[in-house]
Design an enzyme around this catalytic site. Structure first.
Site, PDB file in Angstrom:
ATOM      1  N   HIS A  20      -8.268  -3.462  14.537  1.00 27.12           N
ATOM      2  CA  HIS A  20      -8.310  -2.538  13.398  1.00 27.12           C
ATOM      3  C   HIS A  20      -8.127  -3.307  12.089  1.00 27.12           C
ATOM      4  CE1 HIS A  20      -7.194   1.442  11.441  1.00 27.12           C
ATOM      5  NE2 HIS A  20      -6.673   0.571  10.577  1.00 27.12           N
ATOM      6  N   GLU A  21      -7.100  -4.151  12.039  1.00 24.46           N
ATOM      7  CA  GLU A  21      -6.830  -4.889  10.795  1.00 24.46           C
ATOM      8  C   GLU A  21      -7.943  -5.891  10.509  1.00 24.46           C
ATOM      9  OE1 GLU A  21      -4.519  -3.590   9.054  1.00 24.46           O
ATOM     10  OE2 GLU A  21      -3.955  -2.360  10.774  1.00 24.46           O
ATOM     11  N   GLU A  46       0.850  -1.199   0.000  1.00 25.26           N
ATOM     12  CA  GLU A  46       0.000   0.000   0.000  1.00 25.26           C
ATOM     13  C   GLU A  46       0.887   1.252   0.000  1.00 25.26           C
ATOM     14  OE1 GLU A  46      -4.189   1.195   2.108  1.00 25.26           O
ATOM     15  OE2 GLU A  46      -2.588   0.509   3.412  1.00 25.26           O
ATOM     16  N   HIS A  96     -10.821  -4.396   8.706  1.00 24.57           N
ATOM     17  CA  HIS A  96     -10.558  -4.194   7.278  1.00 24.57           C
ATOM     18  C   HIS A  96     -10.970  -5.391   6.418  1.00 24.57           C
ATOM     19  CE1 HIS A  96      -8.626  -0.351   6.944  1.00 24.57           C
ATOM     20  NE2 HIS A  96      -7.637  -0.645   7.765  1.00 24.57           N
ATOM     21  N   GLY A 154       2.119   0.267  11.354  1.00 24.72           N
ATOM     22  CA  GLY A 154       1.736  -0.533  12.498  1.00 24.72           C
ATOM     23  C   GLY A 154       1.324  -1.924  12.073  1.00 24.72           C
ATOM     24  N   ALA A 155       0.605  -2.000  10.952  1.00 23.67           N
ATOM     25  CA  ALA A 155       0.128  -3.282  10.443  1.00 23.67           C
ATOM     26  C   ALA A 155      -0.458  -3.065   9.059  1.00 23.67           C
ATOM     27  CB  ALA A 155      -0.921  -3.873  11.386  1.00 23.67           C
ATOM     28  N   MET A 156      -0.800  -4.178   8.394  1.00 25.13           N
ATOM     29  CA  MET A 156      -1.406  -4.110   7.061  1.00 25.13           C
ATOM     30  C   MET A 156      -2.393  -5.252   6.897  1.00 25.13           C
ATOM     31  SD  MET A 156      -1.745  -2.579   4.203  1.00 25.13           S
ATOM     32  CE  MET A 156      -2.678  -3.061   2.768  1.00 25.13           C
ATOM     33  N   GLU A 157      -3.543  -4.929   6.297  1.00 24.62           N
ATOM     34  CA  GLU A 157      -4.711  -5.799   6.323  1.00 24.62           C
ATOM     35  C   GLU A 157      -4.805  -6.784   5.178  1.00 24.62           C
ATOM     36  OE1 GLU A 157      -6.108  -1.883   4.285  1.00 24.62           O
ATOM     37  OE2 GLU A 157      -4.752  -2.462   5.905  1.00 24.62           O
ATOM     38  N   GLU A 196      -9.685   3.506   6.487  1.00 28.92           N
ATOM     39  CA  GLU A 196      -8.941   3.687   7.726  1.00 28.92           C
ATOM     40  C   GLU A 196      -9.804   4.257   8.851  1.00 28.92           C
ATOM     41  OE1 GLU A 196      -6.371   2.187   7.975  1.00 28.92           O
ATOM     42  OE2 GLU A 196      -5.681   1.949   5.916  1.00 28.92           O
TER      43      GLU A 196
END
Length: 851
Positions: free
Chosen positions: A307-308, A128, A311, A273-276, A330
């Site tokens: 959060h992820e 991303e 998504h 922080g992270a990716m979905e 987001e």
């Protein structure tokens, strides 16, 4: 000329006549440490016979085939970012592109890292916004969804993870060093966008768990990290948080989890922080705890997990058509994860954390010159890269919470359920969501959207109260204002709370829910009511800065610690902080408020936020003549708080960590004692990461040299240890140490992303005298950094080295001069300077208000 910056217009033009149905992607990861072989076969349907291009960033293209015909001179069709194709035929087309791809060490594309502990290689992807094209040729835009089948050849002892269930590897011979290799052939994925594809490969180890879906499916759910970090993984707990999220979201959305697996992998040198990625979520390694951490960080990790997971529905199942609607991905995940955290996990105070942390980030971002509407005008990839910020995440989530209050929670989620069912596996725009919410709520949301989503700036709400002789309210009005450059006045659905001191406790005695609109709103329901403290936006339903009337402010400054409601107390902390940042309340008064009341806060996330503010009022917000004495005062107070906290408590750890940031020459004996063990704290082990914090503090005080730092490193020669050593060596208060750090980061291009930042952090622990010689070189290096480094590394350099540690009019003037001479420069390069300049100018105003 390389054309990496795809525009929205180009993307729209391309999708107007072609669609993608499937990709077969083959990668050979056994070709050495620099490059890998990538082959991408793309199935495309065209409605017109037109030329087009495929996106690819790679050292070289080896072969291009279109509909079975190999095209001549493939290198001439490739400019470094685009592969130009002749006219497609109407109907189905098959494109195959073979190339040598490059491993990255910047956290973009296919990142490669070698673990110093065991020399094992670890790979992961971060695509991303537009970096899938660094691993395989594709049409890099979210509305050209397709299915994907990956075939990966790699060392046989690796674990290989992607967005389909991991297959059993098949032996594929040996590499050039005689080591066994194997091939993993993954099943076809559901229909997704290119930026959501993923590959994680290496000797990842951990926990193999399962998650139960509401339809009875047992979903494989592994938790993995590098082999050397895997012993620190609390995999069972991490899966349990995901399970709580599954149960909450599947019922709330009335839609079963849409993918076959749910692996969670902690990867090294991660930018985010992270990716979905669907079923293969990647997280930053700082969420693997090898030493004691505060509950604030644990809460943040759990929130990130949720959060992820959100998504998977909002972003992966239903995806934005173009990046204008990035905020929906987001903001929704930010809102939904806080809601689920508060209702489905042990973090029941999640909205208090949100108020003190996320919204503070949003308010700060919204007052910078770089602010933008929540629905941003993302004209190209460069614009998107600059908008992963507090507006897109935190303001958007705050406004979604206000929308829920505006339409009602039942109507909001009823509309959302219809949205998921109607648009599953498709691409949407904001209007598609508003259509569903309007249908369920009966509200006209177009005007609401224009006021809240398509304008910039934050409103300020302040009470205007006339009191009778007995202290009761004669009249109560809420005044709403806006900054002159962002003059929008908005409607607000909010609560007003009245708090009174009873038996030594300040408790809510009055509560009114009401609508606010226009510049002045009378609140007739409060006539005759009485309270010691009136709090607009009680329970934090809307997005606005809040002021206290004079009587309420005086009462709050005296009785803050006595307020029994944690969220209300946090809102008072936030209101007084906003006043400080706006130079309405002297920073010394906020400092006194902090030192008088901070020990009252037992919530770890609230405490972490307040300690961050203490860092500002204790340093940059202090008038230059007072700064040294104020830093000394804060250090002394923090050490006293550390000693007074319960042994082994969260408070003790956070106070100690903050103390080590402030420790000055008068603290040298204390820091030395902590380092050598001659000084101990009740029930507090000096574990590995705390030892490094003490080492860095000693280095900044000039009490340990590089040889001494290397001795500490010898006991922790790990990735984390090497990064900490970089910080410590750059923190040494000598001209030579600063010059070495500058050369290593600016003069050379050898450090990976996280290592670069660690060196910058150490460099910035410097006296004003040591920092001053680098002000002019900073402004001189900006253009060169932007031109020669990836966007991630350039941003780390430009943001990290901005000379804001000692705010002055001189810094403002130099920033203004640079900005004036670079008016036409790309915005991504200008933005860090604009923001740094604004932060320094604000600090100067705060300093002046403190005189």
């Amino acid at each position: 000329m390389t054309s990496e910056n795809l525009t929205r217009a180009e993307a729209q033009e391309r999708s107007s006549f072609l669609s993608t149905s499937h990709y077969d992607v083959k990668l050979d990861l056994t070709k050495g440490p620099k490059t890998f072989l990538t082959e991408s076969t793309i199935y495309v349907n065209a409605t017109e016979a037109r030329e087009t291009f495929v996106d690819l960033i790679a050292p070289e293209v080896l072969e291009i085939t279109l509909n079975g015909e190999t095209l001549d001179n493939p290198g001439e069709r490739f400019d470094g970012a685009r592969v130009q194709l002749p006219a497609l035929k109407v109907g189905e087309n098959v494109i195959t592109i073979r190339a040598n791809g490059a491993y990255m060490n910047t956290g973009e594309g296919l990142h490669r890292m070698v673990d110093p502990v065991d020399n094992e290689v670890y790979l992961y992807t971060q695509f991303e916004v537009s970096d899938a094209r660094r691993m395989y040729a594709n049409f890099e835009q979210p509305d050209l969804k397709a299915t994907f089948a990956f075939t990966i050849t790699a060392p046989a002892h690796w674990r290989v993870i992607s967005i389909a269930p991991s297959p059993e590897p098949v032996p594929a011979g040996e590499d050039s060093d005689g080591q066994p290799i194997a091939t993993w052939t993954f099943e076809k994925t559901p229909k997704i966008s290119t930026y959501l594809t993923a590959l994680i490969a290496g000797k990842y180890e951990g926990y193999d768990g399962t998650i139960t879906s509401r339809n009875g499916r047992e979903i494989p759910a592994g938790v993995y990290a590098r082999a050397s970090l895997a012993p620190y993984l609390d995999g069972e707990y991490i899966v349990s948080i995901a399970q709580q999220g599954f149960e909450f979201y599947e019922n709330l959305f009335d839609y079963d989890y849409p993918f076959p697996t749910y692996d969670q992998i902690f990867v090294p040198e991660y930018n985010m922080g992270a990716m979905e990625h669907p079923g293969a979520v990647t997280f930053v390694e700082r969420y693997v705890f090898r030493s004691a951490v505060s509950d604030a960080i644990r809460e943040r990790r759990d929130l990130t997990i949720l959060h992820e997971l959100a998504h998977m529905w909002f972003g992966d199942l239903v995806t934005m058509k173009w990046w204008d609607d990035l905020w929906l991905n987001e903001s929704f995940a930010e809102f939904a994860s806080t809601l689920s955290s508060a209702r489905a996990t042990r973090w029941t105070n999640a909205w208090t954390t949100f108020a003190g942390s996320e919204k503070a980030w949003a308010y700060s971002q919204d007052q910078l010159p770089s602010t933008h509407p929540i629905v941003a005008d993302m004209v190209d990839f460069d614009a998107v890269e600059t908008n992963f910020d507090g507006i897109t995440y935190a303001k958007g989530a705050s406004v979604l919470r206000q929308l829920v209050a505006y339409v009602g929670e039942e109507s909001f989620f009823k509309g959302l359920r219809a949205y998921f069912k109607k648009y599953e596996w498709q691409n949407t725009t904001l209007n598609d969501l508003l259509d569903e919410l309007e249908a369920t709520s009966g509200r006209d949301l177009r005007s609401w959207s224009k006021l809240w989503l398509e304008t910039t700036g934050v409103n300020t709400l302040r009470p205007e109260i006339d009191r009778n002789n007995d202290g009761t309210v004669a009249s109560f009005a809420v005044l709403q204002s806006a900054a002159s450059e962002h003059p929008t006045i908005r409607p607000h659905r909010l609560k007003i709370g009245g708090y009174s001191l009873e038996g030594g406790v300040v408790t809510r005695t009055v509560s009114v829910e009401t609508d606010i609109d226009g510049e002045r709103t009378e609140i007739a329901d409060l006539a005759g009511k009485k309270a010691d403290l009136w709090l607009i936006n009680d329970e934090d339903l809307t997005y606005a800065k809040v002021r206290l009337d004079d009587d309420s402010l005086a009462f709050a400054l005296e009785h803050l610690r006595d307020i029994d409601d944690e969220l209300a107390r946090t809102l008072v902390w936030s209101a007084t902080w906003d006043m400080t940042r706006d130079a309405e309340l002297p920073s010394r008064r906020y400092l006194d408020l902090l030192l008088k009341n901070i020990d009252r806060e037992k919530d770890s996330s609230v405490l972490r936020t307040l300690l961050g503010r203490l860092d500002l009022v204790g340093t940059r917000y202090a008038a230059p003549a007072d700064r040294a004495e104020r830093e000394k005062k804060v250090a002394s107070a923090l050490w006293e708080l550390t000693q007074g906290a319960d042994g082994g408590s969260d408070q003790q750890l956070q106070f100690l960590e903050s103390y080590l940031q402030f420790a000055g020459k008068d603290d040298l004996d204390t820091v030395k004692g902590l380092f050598d063990g001659s000084l101990t704290l009740a029930d507090r082990e000096i574990d590995t990461d705390l030892k490094w914090q003490i080492t860095i503090a000693l280095a900044a005080l000039g009490a340990i040299d590089e040889a001494g730092i290397d001795e500490v490193l010898a006991s922790d020669d790990t990735q984390n240890g090497r990064k900490s050593a970089l910080t410590a060596k750059a923190a040494i208060p000598t001209a030579e140490a600063k010059a070495a750090a500058w050369k290593k980061t600016v003069g050379e291009d050898t450090l990976a992303n996280e290592h670069l930042t660690c060196a910058i952090v150490g460099f910035n622990r410097a006296s004003e005298e040591l920092r001053a010689p680098y002000i002019d070189p900073y402004f001189e290096m900006i253009e060169k950094a932007w031109a020669s480094r990836s966007s991630e590394i350039a941003n780390r350099l430009i943001q990290g080295y901005f000379p804001g540690q000692y705010p002055s009019e001189e810094i403002v003037a130099k920033a203004d001069e640079w900005l004036a001479s670079h008016e036409d420069a790309i915005y991504g390069m200008r933005r860090p300077v604009l923001e740094g300049r604004d932060s320094v100018a604000r600090a100067v105003r705060v300093q002046n208000a403190d005189k």
